[in-house]
Enzyme design. Structure first.
Site, PDB file in Angstrom:
ATOM      1  N   HIS A 185       0.825  -1.204   0.000  1.00  0.00           N
ATOM      2  CA  HIS A 185       0.000   0.000   0.000  1.00  0.00           C
ATOM      3  C   HIS A 185       0.867   1.264   0.000  1.00  0.00           C
ATOM      4  O   HIS A 185       1.863   1.336   0.706  1.00  0.00           O
ATOM      5  CB  HIS A 185      -0.856   0.061   1.273  1.00  0.00           C
ATOM      6  CG  HIS A 185      -2.257  -0.402   1.069  1.00  0.00           C
ATOM      7  ND1 HIS A 185      -2.665  -1.672   1.418  1.00  0.00           N
ATOM      8  CD2 HIS A 185      -3.358   0.225   0.562  1.00  0.00           C
ATOM      9  CE1 HIS A 185      -3.959  -1.802   1.140  1.00  0.00           C
ATOM     10  NE2 HIS A 185      -4.401  -0.671   0.611  1.00  0.00           N
ATOM     11  N   GLY A 205       0.417  -4.898   1.697  1.00  0.00           N
ATOM     12  CA  GLY A 205      -0.518  -5.192   0.624  1.00  0.00           C
ATOM     13  C   GLY A 205       0.117  -6.014  -0.489  1.00  0.00           C
ATOM     14  O   GLY A 205      -0.562  -6.806  -1.151  1.00  0.00           O
ATOM     15  N   TYR A 250      -6.797  -5.204   9.856  1.00  0.00           N
ATOM     16  CA  TYR A 250      -6.918  -5.787   8.521  1.00  0.00           C
ATOM     17  C   TYR A 250      -8.326  -6.312   8.293  1.00  0.00           C
ATOM     18  O   TYR A 250      -9.020  -6.701   9.225  1.00  0.00           O
ATOM     19  CB  TYR A 250      -5.890  -6.906   8.348  1.00  0.00           C
ATOM     20  CG  TYR A 250      -5.292  -6.902   6.967  1.00  0.00           C
ATOM     21  CD1 TYR A 250      -4.511  -5.836   6.535  1.00  0.00           C
ATOM     22  CD2 TYR A 250      -5.525  -7.946   6.071  1.00  0.00           C
ATOM     23  CE1 TYR A 250      -3.983  -5.814   5.246  1.00  0.00           C
ATOM     24  CE2 TYR A 250      -4.999  -7.936   4.788  1.00  0.00           C
ATOM     25  CZ  TYR A 250      -4.234  -6.859   4.381  1.00  0.00           C
ATOM     26  OH  TYR A 250      -3.725  -6.832   3.104  1.00  0.00           O
TER      27      TYR A 250
END
Ligand code: NI
Ligand code: NI
Ligand code: NI
Lengths: 256, 256, 256, 256, 256, 256
Positions: free
Chosen positions: D64, D108, D138
């Site tokens: 991410h 990610g 998460y």
């Protein structure tokens, strides 16, 4: 020449079966038109759809076109079957679909009514699910569609006897939301449609989808499913399916 | 000044909403009192609880206090919402809770009635679930609460039209166990309560809990749940929720 | 001396309870005869079975023979219990079983009616599920059997109050398919049986099995199941089960 | 200027991250390019896709783009999150996707590797899932993605410690199919790709989809899901998510 | 002339494939013998069964007899398929079945090994699942059988590449319990068998059945199952299945 | 005199079994102390807990105190069993629990290790699950606890053979996260604990709970569960449980 008539006004779409000489049977052509109409209504932002018969005849729809059913030794209700596609299209349509039922709905048409969100009927409406007369093993998702709607004993009576459920009983057991006099069926149906169209279509779409997911959520193990499919397979490879469909097309009683 | 009145006699607890000027709306304060009363009844070994309105006014409860709903862009029905806590407290209460309904139950109050074990009503009782008027995406567990109780077409009619279901229909579709004349509602309700209180409270508690587990058991995959939650999120981040709640507070019709 | 009478004609089997002095209680001996009859009908290709009382007395069946229930400190409804075996035999029978009910069905007999596929009754039929009077914690699969049939509020009223449900209400809430006058009960029941016998028995068998699997599919986690079983266990090791069964056998009201 | 490079040859598609100065972080722009490439490969009938880093740098992908994560008080991983869309696109791609991993995959990107069908790595490959360092709760489907792949104790070690798993251990615990020397990683990966491309793509597509459905099938009840989502919500409305993301952007250790 | 050899000694049953010229292919005849042997062992109270090859040749079993696979346009792996029956017989056998594997197990034989409770192998053992080479869409329960055993990436590698997994890797990924030298395979296998035979066979039978139920419990909705079956159906009605089986019988590479 | 020792420092709690003369058997007294310690650590905000043996003897814990197991004819592993309570307390503890294992863990202690989040071991660690030696039918949730952790063939080998799994194999099959030399076990375990304690405890708690829910989510139908419980019941009412426990207490081999 189209087999249905459609209109869209005030965010209310209407799809009317218009194929009297086939008693509005759900043949592949008619189904393709209905699915196309739903796609078009969706693109145009319809907030509710009314599904009806155009003519007001005695039969709302005769259901599967038995002449189109696959030959013996092949699953007559595969995932790609046109009617299966139509049922999924109605369930996935992002706004309520109201079945407005004048007359009788047979077999696949009865399943279609069960796939609609609301059902408005008059004193002539009647419903029968007929695979036991055809020797046709109904698909599991189709059986579940009825079970998600109706009391268990009614589901069994319908599937095991193939008898017609009258309007009065259809209201009592929950097949229809309301039975109203034939003269006011249209007025009442469109009044309901207008109410729904005035609500938040976004909130409705989210709840329709949640209801769909929850009502289809009757999970079974693959081994169990394959066992049930095996039972169905034994039927469509066996004599009953052949005899049932032959008898139907020959307009005689089957000998099972 | 308390917003409810409570009594406990002969192992039968009573909780009466007593907040007429807010039409017994389920605000955080009133809910805290109800949950405290349930805790107290549990400690005192109540064998059945009656949930009612004190005044006998036209509205049993107006449901969520819309003024307390969270601002746009936030889930209006999170797990920690007071009403969600109340619904769980009623379902987890180790003895039956009977809703005694005189008058109308709106929105969250309608959900609360559905969370009760039995429902006794009179000819004035009526039920509406109103999120489609507020542009509010209802939570999945809440929708399931209705689906576990009512025929699917009725659930859809209620969620999509937000119309009020009358006493006569409420009895027919299974919202209430029995509709009795207003004059005998109290007598009939407490007669039922006394019967239940005379049975084995231990056996009842075990079966209530089994029924709760089974009725909530409609399992869906995390990926599917997150998809449904995403649909809800698009609504509460979108214009309908803002418009719906604003219109309600301004006492005007929303423009969706 | 047999406790039941059986006949098989035109592919329609009939099993009639014939044990008036025990009010057709479902004792181990009678159950063994019923299961044997089902096995025999299956071998002979029966296409439908009618389950009835021979005498036409006030009690269709008194349910479990309480004198045969296990002593305290042992699960009274284990998997191997004769009634549990009978319920499974009816559900697994490859053709519809119709309960023809004249008179009242109590406890386990009420569960047996719920295990049948269709129920035909007359104005005398009535139904009660009585474990809350016996202090007996009902098994989870048994509770589910009722939940798969009846509206949730009705299930709870029946399990929590142990009250008798009258014929009129039994029809309204879906316990029976049709209530007909006593004089025509037999005629209507066998008319239904003949219709079913004329359909494709193979297609019916496949759909009955799919419906059974789907209606039993309310999956819960082992940890949750063991929690529910623990609640039941606390009851049958506790005082209520002892008091409830003792009071029943002594024909007095229990003191819970 | 594109952030990825793509080629398609012999039915084998390649997508190479090519954004070294952001360490191939999975920002919205890069993700949009990857999804577009997958769409294009699908249209062109690719039979297998290799997902790799172009540069061969130390970091396969940083995961991410933390700078793009939503502000506090909003779910950082909603259904519509670009990375969530990418994970779904990889899983739904109708042919196998092979992650070819040289260097480390963080957060990610580690989830992305777990979404690929096969993983080929060399001695430099390493994997960490980092939300516990960011104070980020998460999502449940994401956790399940790891659980469907790895031994439970490894999933917990990764989520609770946020430690990097080395190549040697990644092979042992099943993160990667094979660890090969860096010099032969490309050769081995494309040899595997060619083998897969020579098989029946139709049979592979059907089995990939069945495996996806089965591996995501860990159904939980809505009430349970809303409880878990409530726990997540408490975290992203609480101080840890604010502190964790702030510390990350300020390149300092968080103080939880 | 029998295709297997069987012995029963000290409560340990042995079934040895003995059909070298067909490479122990799992044809209907051989399968019938194995099922009969299991039935006989069950009647004789065997406490463990060893499944092995008699000859010690290079191939433990070639799997499905491809010549017996149904023609195109018919599901090649229906519930009634002999191999499916064998897999169910092994799983339902009330005592552990140990696969003793010297040589390679292909396709259906690989599935059979996965259906056994324990697997002992030597350095020659190897495993491949080959439907992607035949253009054959594997059944969902069969795929789940692999998924319940092996890491997800390994399942995908095996199904998508059809490559052979070597003994060393088979031990690492959990296909076999232990790989031992060929010279001691028999000794080690029977030592394990004797240990198991000395334990409580009743406790083992109850836990084997619980493990079976739990490992098959990956429930999916009927609608989802019918979608997956539809994907499979498209394959066996399509060109790949025809080409794959034809190429196999003609001993040439298929052109997909 | 306490049977455990506890400390809490730097948010890291330690619980050390200290009952050498009973080989740290999990008797009701010791379990009560462990549960109390967990409650206390929870109140004090412990971010990780280490569960270990104080003495460093050859046996980490002998498991159930067989002398405390219930007499025959009663379920030896009911929901209220102290060990069952302990397993639930560990799983529900809102921070990771690390088993630090020097020596062997038997039966219930092996189950306890499987309930911990991470497992650190040294070359002496070893694990056996012994109900097949006692003739004791293990509970379904307990079997699932192993299945959620270990490859299926390993679960079966352990349950069917009752053999001890060595440290080397325990690491390979995923029982332990890491096997380290005995001299560094403590250092490595507390290093892991410190890392975890430095992460976001809120994010970890939310993910631990999601992982618990997902790993326990293997839903089965009530009818199926009651069938499995019936199999267990036949064992504990049968001769094997009596003989197995008697032989154990008499320190002789059982004769099954
Ligand atoms: Ni098929
Ligand atoms: Ni029990
Ligand atoms: Ni949210």
């Amino acid at each position: 020449m189209p087999l249905i008539r459609t209109t869209l006004a005030d965010k209310i779409g209407t799809i009317a079966f218009d194929h009297d000489d086939k008693r509005n049977a759900l043949g592949a052509d008619l189904i393709a038109e209905v699915i196309a109409a739903l796609d078009s209504f969706k693109a145009d932002g319809a907030r509710v759809v009314v599904l009806r018969s155009a003519s007001g005849g005695k039969v709302w729809s005769a259901g599967h076109d038995v002449g189109e059913l696959p030959r013996a030794d092949v699953d007559p209700l595969p995932y790609s079957d046109p009617l299966e596609q139509l049922l999924r299209a109605v369930k996935a349509f992002p706004a309520p679909v109201i079945a407005m039922v004048h007359g009788s709905a047979w077999g696949g048409a009865c399943d279609l009514v069960m796939a609609c969100d609301l059902v408005m009927g008059d004193e002539t409406c009647a419903f029968a699910i007929t695979p036991a007369k055809l020797g046709l093993p109904y698909n599991v998702a189709g059986i579940l569609n009825f079970m998600s709607r109706l009391p268990l004993t009614v589901v069994k009576e319908m599937f095991f006897s193939a008898n017609l459920i009258s309007a009065e009983r259809a209201e009592r057991v929950g097949i229809v939301n309301q039975v109203v006099p034939a003269a006011s069926l249209e007025a009442e149906t469109y009044a309901m449609a207008r109410t729904i169209a005035s609500r938040s279509s976004k909130a409705i779409a989210a709840s329709k989808e949640a209801i769909r997911v929850l009502s289809e959520s009757v999970p079974i193990n693959p081994a169990t499913y394959e066992y049930l499919h095996g039972l169905r397979r034994d039927v469509y490879f066996g004599p009953d399916y052949h005899e049932g469909t032959a008898a139907f097309l020959e307009k005689r009683a089957p000998k099972f």
